[in-house]
Write an enzyme that holds these catalytic residues in place. Sequence first.
Site, PDB file in Angstrom:
ATOM      1  N   ASP A 288       0.864  -1.178   0.000  1.00  0.00           N
ATOM      2  CA  ASP A 288       0.000   0.000   0.000  1.00  0.00           C
ATOM      3  C   ASP A 288       0.902   1.230   0.000  1.00  0.00           C
ATOM      4  OD1 ASP A 288      -1.802   1.968   0.461  1.00  0.00           O
ATOM      5  OD2 ASP A 288      -2.819   0.986   2.140  1.00  0.00           O
TER       6      ASP A 288
ATOM      7  N   ASP B 114      -2.994   2.588  -5.908  1.00  0.00           N
ATOM      8  CA  ASP B 114      -1.887   2.613  -4.953  1.00  0.00           C
ATOM      9  C   ASP B 114      -1.785   1.343  -4.105  1.00  0.00           C
ATOM     10  OD1 ASP B 114      -4.186   3.132  -3.619  1.00  0.00           O
ATOM     11  OD2 ASP B 114      -3.464   4.873  -2.521  1.00  0.00           O
ATOM     12  N   GLU B 115      -2.464   0.283  -4.524  1.00  0.00           N
ATOM     13  CA  GLU B 115      -2.393  -0.968  -3.762  1.00  0.00           C
ATOM     14  C   GLU B 115      -2.243  -2.147  -4.703  1.00  0.00           C
ATOM     15  OE1 GLU B 115      -5.442  -1.680  -0.607  1.00  0.00           O
ATOM     16  OE2 GLU B 115      -6.070   0.312  -1.229  1.00  0.00           O
TER      17      GLU B 115
END
Lengths: 378, 394
Positions: free
Chosen positions: B10, B104-105
Site C-alpha cells: 500500500d 496505490d495498492e
Amino acid sequence: MKVSCLQENLVKGLNYVSRAVAARTATLPVLTHVLLATDGGRLKIAATNLELGINCWIGAKVEDEGAITVPARTFSELVSLLPADRVDLELNIRTQALRIQCGRTDNNIKGIDAQEFPIIPAFEPAGAAFIDAAVLKKMIGKVVFAAATDESRPMLTGVLTKLEEDNIIMAAADGFRLSLCNGKLKEPVSEPRAILIPAKAVAEVARILGDQEEPVAISVTPSRGQVLFHMQNVDVVAQLIDQRFPDYQGIIPKRHDTRTIVSTADLLKACRQASIFARESSDTMRLKITPTDDVEPGKVTISARADETGDNESQLEANATGIGVEIAFNVKYLIDVLSVIDAPQVALETTAAKSPGLLRPVGDDSFLHVVMPMHLPR
Amino acid sequence: MTDRTVMHIDMNAFFASVEQQANPELRGKPIAVVGGHGRTVITTSSYEARAKGVKTGMAIWEGKRACPDLIFVVGHNKKYTHTSAKINGIFRDYTPEVEAFSIDESWLDITHSLSIFSSAENIAHLIKARIRRQFGITCSIGIAPNKLLAKLASDMQKPDGLTIIVPENVSRILERMPIKALCGIGKKMERHLNMMSIYTCGELGRCDEARLTRKFGIIGKRLKDMGQGIDNSPVIPFADEGGVKSVGHSSTLERDIDDPAEIQRFLLQLSEMVGSRARRYNVSGKTIHLYVRYADFFSSWGKQTTLKNYINLSDDIYRTALGILNTVELEQPVRLLGISLSNLKHQAEQLPLFEDERKKLFATQAMDTINDRFGKMSVTFGSLIPGKEKQGHM
C-alpha cells in the site's frame, strides 16, 4: 447432348477450371457447378466465381450438341475415380440429369440448366498483346508473392501490369515490399495500358502455363472491366481491380550508401538456416555488412536468435562497397525474393537501418525488389 | 490450496507523495490534493497534514481550519497512473503474479520467488528501498498466507510499515480485531453484523454459518471464512506480457457529456491509452470494442467491429472506434466510455513500405518514447489539450 472423351482429358480440364469454382457457400448455386458444353467439335468445361472465370476445351467426339452444368465437386470426385478409359456423357433433357458411363460404371448426376450459367467472355484477338509463355510465367513468379493477401487495401492484392510499345511491366507490393519486373512482348501494342489484375488470377495463369508452349495473348475486354489470358485450349478471365496502384517509382530508393554483392545461393542458404532460429522472434534476421578494404575482403554476417531456441550465425564473403551497416530484415521476405532470382550473384543496396533495402540480380536489369527492414533487435 | 506467501503493498499517501516528489518545494509540508474543476473535497493529504488532523473527505474550509498553513494541490490523474504503472513494473521484477487492486495498492504472490530472494522479508526490504529511491514514496507492506490477511497486515502499520502474519498467529490476531478492518466489510455490513452482536473477527469466525447464511445469503460462508482468516482467492495478474488477450481501457467522465466534439476528444484519449499499451506489449489487434454507459448509470451498450488488418496505432484505433460510435444514435448524455482491442497477434517490428505510413509510425514511436520518459500524455494529439485547464496551487 451426347459426347465421348478420354477420362484423362476430362481430369485435366476439370483441374484447369477447379480454382474458379465458387465456394459452396456461394449465393448462386450454379457458381458451384462446372459448365459442360459442346463447342465446335470439342467439349468446353467452364467455371466462374464471377471474379475469376476459366474456360477450357478438350478433345471429344460430339454426337449431339448441348450443354449442362453439374456440381463441380461431385463430378470431379467421380471422374477422378473412373478408369483411364473412354467416358460417355449423355444429357437427359427432361430430368436435366447427366449420365456418365465409363467401363462398367454407370452414374447419373443431377444438373442445373446451362442457361443459368454466367457468360464468360470469349477471346477477341483485336488489340491483344502477345507474349512468350515462358517469359510470362517467369515474370509472374517474380512478382506475385509480393502482393498482399489481406483485403484491407484491395489495390495491394493486385499485380499492376503495364503494356507499352513492346514492353510489359509487372509490379506487386504488400505494404512491406515491392517486386518489379519487366519483359518484352512479341510485338508492340497499339495503345499503352495499365491494369490491376488480382494476384490470385495471375497466380492461376502461371499455374496453367506450366505445360504451355504457345505464346499467350493478353486482352482487355471492350468494357475495360476484365482481362483475358488466352492460352492453348484455356482462357482465364479476371475482373480487374478498379483502384489505383500506389506510385511504385517513389518507393524505389534512388541512392545507396552500401552495395553488397554476394552469391545468391549462399545467401539463400544462410537465410534458410537463420529462419530456423528466427521463427520464435518475429522472423527477424540481422545482417552486418563489413565493406571490402585494402587488406580484407568484405563480408556479410547473418544472424538470428530466439530466447527459447538458441542462435545462429553465418558469414559470407562479399564484395561490399561503401560504409558498414547493420540492418534487420524479415527472413521470410528475403527467402521469397532470393528464391526467384536466377542470377548467380545478387546485389543488396542499403542506406540506413530504417531505410528500404534494394535487391537486384547482378547483370540482369529486368528485376528489382524493395524490402523494408525491421527494427534492429535490442 | 497449498501454502502461499502473499504480499500486499500500500503506497502511503500516494497522490500527495507523488506531488511532493514532482515539486520539491512541497516536501516535508502539509499538503492536500483536491479534485479541481470546482471540486472542494480533499482526496488525500500528506502525513504532515494528517498529523494536524486533516482527513480525506474534508471540505477545503475544514482542512484550512484544522491546519491553517495547508497547501492545496490540484490532482493530476495521469501523473498518478503513470507512477503507479512504473511501481507495478518494479513488483514484476520479483514475481510475475502482480494484481493491481487500485492505483496505490497491489497484491503479489511471492510463493515461488522465495527460493530466489531468500525470504519474504528480504523482498519487502528490496521493494521498499527501490520505491523510496526512485519515487521518494514510502509504502506499507503486509505479508501473510493469503490476500485477505496480507491486506489486513499492511493496514496495521502506517506509514512505512512491514507486518508479517504467520499462520500460527492468525487466530490470536483476529480474536480482537474489529470486523471493519477486514477488506470487504464496509459500514453497512458492519452495522448489520453489529446488530447480530458480532464486533470482532473472532466472533465472526465462531458464528454459526447457518445464521450468517440466513441473514446474508450465499455470502454467509464467505463471511465466516473471513472471520477465520481464510481466503483462497488467487492473485490474478492483470496482464502478463506473454498472454495478453485484449488491451482495453475505460474511464468514467468527470460529468455527463452530450457534446459530440467532447465525446470524440475523450475517445481519442482512450485510443491513445489503449494504443500505447498495445505497442508496449508489442501486439496489434483486429477487433475493436466500444462500450458506452449513459448518464442514468444503468443503460449501456457495447458494439464491436473486426477489421481485415491488424492495428495498434492510436489514430487507427480512434478512427475505428469513432466509426462504431457514428453508427449509433446516442440516447442520453454519456457517463462512461471504454475501448478495447482484441483478436491480438504479436506485432512483428516490421517497418512499412509506404512513406505516409512510415511517418505515422515514426511519429507514434517518438511520442511513446517521450511519454515513457516524462509520463503519460506529455506529448499527445493537439485536440486533447484542453484550453482552460490550469495546473498548480490554489
